[in-house]
Structures are given as structure tokens and as C-alpha cells.
Design a protein around this motif. Sequence first.
Motif, short mmCIF file in Angstrom:
data_model
loop_
_atom_site.label_atom_id
_atom_site.label_comp_id
_atom_site.label_asym_id
_atom_site.label_seq_id
_atom_site.Cartn_x
_atom_site.Cartn_y
_atom_site.Cartn_z
N LEU A 228 0.88 -0.93 0.17
CA LEU A 228 0.20 0.33 0.16
C LEU A 228 1.03 1.36 -0.06
CD1 LEU A 228 -2.88 -0.92 2.27
CD2 LEU A 228 -3.15 -0.82 0.38
N PHE A 229 2.49 1.40 1.02
CA PHE A 229 2.74 2.38 1.04
C PHE A 229 3.94 2.05 -0.47
CE2 PHE A 229 1.66 1.27 4.94
CZ PHE A 229 1.16 2.24 5.41
N ARG A 230 3.59 1.80 -1.23
CA ARG A 230 4.17 1.58 -2.66
C ARG A 230 3.40 2.43 -4.03
NH1 ARG A 230 7.08 -2.64 -0.91
NH2 ARG A 230 5.58 -3.86 -2.18
N ASN A 231 1.66 2.48 -3.52
CA ASN A 231 0.99 2.30 -4.56
C ASN A 231 0.82 4.00 -4.71
OD1 ASN A 231 -1.52 2.81 -5.67
ND2 ASN A 231 -1.81 0.93 -4.58
N ALA A 232 1.01 4.38 -5.41
CA ALA A 232 1.21 6.28 -5.74
C ALA A 232 0.02 6.27 -5.76
CB ALA A 232 1.78 6.82 -6.84
N GLY A 233 -1.32 5.96 -6.66
CA GLY A 233 -2.64 5.86 -6.46
C GLY A 233 -3.38 5.88 -5.42
N PHE A 234 -3.10 4.91 -5.33
CA PHE A 234 -3.77 4.45 -3.22
C PHE A 234 -3.46 6.19 -2.07
CE2 PHE A 234 -3.72 3.49 1.19
CZ PHE A 234 -4.62 2.55 1.93
N LEU A 235 -1.98 6.38 -2.06
CA LEU A 235 -1.36 7.10 -1.44
C LEU A 235 -2.32 8.39 -1.70
CD1 LEU A 235 1.91 5.97 -0.49
CD2 LEU A 235 0.20 6.16 0.54
N CYS A 236 -2.04 8.88 -2.90
CA CYS A 236 -2.37 10.00 -3.35
C CYS A 236 -3.50 10.57 -2.92
CB CYS A 236 -1.97 10.28 -5.25
SG CYS A 236 -0.39 10.74 -5.07
N ALA A 237 -4.31 9.63 -2.84
CA ALA A 237 -5.98 9.46 -2.89
C ALA A 237 -5.96 10.00 -1.69
CB ALA A 237 -6.77 8.42 -3.56
N THR A 238 -5.61 9.31 -1.09
CA THR A 238 -5.79 9.12 0.58
C THR A 238 -5.40 10.68 1.47
OG1 THR A 238 -5.41 6.68 1.25
CG2 THR A 238 -4.85 7.59 2.43
N LEU A 306 -9.78 13.76 -11.22
CA LEU A 306 -9.90 15.10 -11.25
C LEU A 306 -11.03 15.54 -10.71
CD1 LEU A 306 -9.24 14.32 -15.20
CD2 LEU A 306 -7.56 15.41 -13.17
N VAL A 307 -12.25 15.04 -10.87
CA VAL A 307 -13.66 15.69 -10.58
C VAL A 307 -13.35 16.16 -9.06
CG1 VAL A 307 -15.89 14.70 -9.39
CG2 VAL A 307 -14.87 14.49 -11.76
N SER A 308 -12.44 14.64 -8.25
CA SER A 308 -12.04 15.37 -6.77
C SER A 308 -11.52 16.68 -6.89
CB SER A 308 -11.71 14.13 -5.70
OG SER A 308 -12.78 12.98 -6.32
N ALA A 309 -10.52 16.75 -7.58
CA ALA A 309 -9.38 17.75 -7.10
C ALA A 309 -10.16 18.66 -7.53
CB ALA A 309 -8.48 17.36 -8.00
N TRP A 310 -10.71 18.91 -8.61
CA TRP A 310 -12.15 20.50 -9.21
C TRP A 310 -12.60 21.09 -7.77
CZ3 TRP A 310 -10.12 23.91 -11.84
CH2 TRP A 310 -9.47 24.25 -12.99
N VAL A 409 -6.42 23.75 -0.45
CA VAL A 409 -5.16 23.71 -1.68
C VAL A 409 -4.66 22.07 -1.84
CG1 VAL A 409 -3.64 25.32 -2.42
CG2 VAL A 409 -5.87 26.66 -1.46
N VAL A 410 -3.84 21.78 -0.43
CA VAL A 410 -3.25 21.49 -0.42
C VAL A 410 -3.40 19.59 -1.55
CG1 VAL A 410 -1.56 19.22 1.34
CG2 VAL A 410 -1.93 21.40 1.13
N SER A 411 -5.54 19.97 -1.08
CA SER A 411 -5.72 18.48 -1.05
C SER A 411 -6.27 18.61 -2.49
CB SER A 411 -7.40 18.44 -0.69
OG SER A 411 -7.99 17.52 -0.92
N ALA A 412 -6.38 19.65 -2.91
CA ALA A 412 -6.51 20.00 -4.98
C ALA A 412 -5.09 19.20 -5.66
CB ALA A 412 -6.73 20.41 -5.15
N VAL A 413 -4.06 19.36 -5.13
CA VAL A 413 -2.61 19.49 -5.49
C VAL A 413 -2.31 18.03 -5.61
CG1 VAL A 413 0.23 20.12 -5.15
CG2 VAL A 413 -1.50 21.71 -4.26
N LEU A 414 -2.39 17.09 -4.59
CA LEU A 414 -2.44 15.85 -3.99
C LEU A 414 -2.97 15.04 -5.32
CD1 LEU A 414 -2.25 15.76 -0.02
CD2 LEU A 414 -0.52 15.26 -1.92
N ALA A 417 -2.31 15.18 -8.40
CA ALA A 417 -1.05 14.44 -8.98
C ALA A 417 -1.24 13.27 -8.77
CB ALA A 417 -0.05 14.68 -7.76
N GLY A 418 -2.02 12.24 -8.28
CA GLY A 418 -2.64 12.09 -7.95
C GLY A 418 -2.99 10.75 -9.52
N ALA A 419 -3.61 11.99 -10.07
CA ALA A 419 -4.69 11.49 -11.34
C ALA A 419 -3.78 10.71 -12.25
CB ALA A 419 -5.26 12.49 -12.25
#
Length: 432
Positions: A228-238, A306-310, A409-414, A417-419
Motif C-alpha cells: 500500500l505504501f508503494r501504491n502512488a494512486g492509493f497514497l495520493c487519494a488517501t 480530477l473531479v475530486s481535485a476540481w 489547496v493541499v488536497s487539490a494539489v495531491l 498529482a494522483g490522477a
Amino acid sequence: MATPADINRHEEVAPDKASSAALTALCLLLALNLLNFIDRYILPGTQPLIQAEFKVSDQAMGALTTALFITYMCTAPLTGWLGDRFRRKPLIVVGAVLWSLATLFTYFVHDYWTLYFRHALVGVGEATFTIFAPAVISDYFPARDRNRVLSIFYLAIPVGAALGYLIGGQLGERYGWRTPFFVGAIPGLLVAAAYWIWAKEPVRGGAEGHASEVKPSREEMWRNSAGLFRNAGFLCATLGMAMLVFAMGGISTWMPTFLHRFAGMGVGKAGTVLGAITVADGLLGTAIGGWVAQMWLKRDHRALYLVSAWSMILTLPLAALVFFGPAKWSVAALAGAEFFLFLNTGPLNAAIVNSVGAEVRSTAIAVNLFLIHMLGDTFSPQIIGAISGWATKNGGLRTGLGLTLVTMVVSAVLLFAGARFAPRLEAEQKPL
């Protein structure tokens, strides 16, 4: 004599027979999630009344939410491990009964520290249900359908929060702040009994097409968990969700008090206004966000992120207007801010469950819940309360709530990136 494995095989529902069982489970889990959030948000709805009786500071009131999420976080790793090895049905029922009894116990509370202990105990019950419910739903529905189904499941958040504010404010003002907790507790026990009687256990991993009743070994579980801690999609979303939860936890805890202090509303009116806004925006925002993401997914596999970031970006200016604008604009601005904030409810939760395989999904949800609450709403209400006390000359509570703009703001950036790491849903879900 039947063995535990025989019982599990008898009660599990295969994917090709799951349609009616899936609908039954979804309806009951939706009802339990609704009651979960009603019970959680009765406290903010009655907060000014409790604070007046016990004569405690803003920081002390914020510490009640901190207590809930500390026990929530400490319980989550254990419940996640249990959910990947044992049947989820009895664990869901135990959790629902526990938080309902803890809510009922509040009726008999007559001092701050007993209330603090009661609120901490609620976290243990919630840490079971909120981990297992999305995992069970994910075993019934394939990855492409989860955004839609989880959007339905998480409609319980705004509706439950609104009812919690309404029940807390209206009943609390008329009959005392203890009565709403009594009213909120009983339905949870009844629905938990219904889930025990009618719900079935889905085959683990059945929706991915690689169902298995074989429990992973301890070594496999450690390997999957470390992955899980090598899963970039999971970490960025979390981590993006953690920053969102910091903001939402602080705002939801303090907004009734904010409207009471700065918009001149009574406790009952503040709860009613906030409840009406939350239920309307929550239903519309969650439904529209889920629909937009579902349409966007047809041409872009990154849509959930992307929907979550916007959603975060669009919330920012309106939230700033609520906290620092004229009082006469606060209700309208709050309605707009909450609408955009709820757009990500289904997509972001779907992004998290889609980013991992079925064999580690309960653990992944447990890790997600641990991190989002440790970095999010475990401490945000108390931090905002502390800033409110320190910054009385600079707006107090306004200044404290302003901190949530930074975390948005930090949430949107993450999330942007996760996209880059969003899984392609056309392909079969792969283990970590």
C-alpha cells in the motif's frame, strides 16, 4: 457437524446470484451509514447547549471529536486485519450495536469527562462499520460501477449530518441536549438486527472475477499491506482525502457555533439552516459529482481524481466568503461551498477502493481511515478551537476556520498529482 468454513461457504453469495442480495445489502448498509452520521452530528447540533451547561472552552469542545477519532484510528488497523481474514457480517453488526449503545449512554451523562469517554467509545464502533461496508459493496459490484454505487452509499453523509444537526438543535432546544442522543440511538439497534437477519456475505473478490475463500497467510498479508505504501494512486487519494477531511471535520464541528455567534442565529435555527443546506447540497452535490465522474470515466480513466481535485478548487472562494465576508452573505456562500465540497464524495471513495486489489481491500480502507483521521479531523476541531481562543482580537473562530482553506489547496494539489496513477478500469484489477 458443520465447520466454520462450511458455514462461510453456505452463507457467501456468488457474483452470478448476487443481484437481489446486493440490493438488500446496499439498502441496509445505506440505512446504517445514515444512522451513523445522524449520531455523529447530533453533538455539533447541541454543542452550544452542552458548552453552556459544562462551562468549558472551545478547545475542550473540540477535544471531544479528537477523542472519537483517536479511538477510531487505534481500532482501525485491527479491524482492517479482521476484515481481510473473517466474515464481515458479524463485525458490521457488532460495530453498529456498539456505537448505538454509546450514543444511548449519552442520555445519562452529567459531566464533561464522562461525555469525553462516551464520545471516545463511539469511535470503536464506527471503526468497524466504516471499514467493512465499502469492502462488502466492492465485492458485490465491479470497478466501473463502484463510483455510482458508492455515491449512493455516501448520500448518507449529508442526509445523516443534516438530520443530526436538525435533531440536535431542535430537540435539544426544546427538551434538553440529552434527548436527541436517546432518539438517535434506537434505530441503529433495529437496523443492525435487520442486517443480521437478511444480509448475506458476498464472495471476497467476486466482482473482480478472481473470487477466493482461501485466507491469505500472515506473510502474504504483511506483503500486501506493505505494498500500500508503494501504491502512488492509493497514497495520493488517501492524503488528498486527509486534507479534505481536516477541512470538513473542522467546518462541520464549528459551523453551528459560527452561525450562532456571527450570524445571530439561535441554536435551533442554526441547526435547522445548516441541516437544510447540508441535505440539499449533499444530495445534489453527491449525485451530480457521481454522474459527472461516471460520464468522464468513459473517455478518461483519471476522472475520479480530477473531479475530486476540481471540487476543492471550486469550494475555496465561497468558503473564504463564509469565514471572512459579511454576515448577510454567510448562508448563501455556505450553500455554494457545501455543494462543491460534496462533488467528490463518490468519486474519491471509488478511487481509493479501485486503487487496490480485493485481497487487501479491508486493510487498505483501514489504513486510509487511520491516515485521513490522524492527519484530518482528529485534531482539526481542537486546533480550530485553540486558534479561536488565541486569536480573539483577530476574529477568533473566523481565523481558526480560515486554516481549512490551506488544507483545501493541499488536497487539490495531491489529487491532481494522483490522477497520473489512476488505474485503467478496462483492465482486470491486479493485486498490489
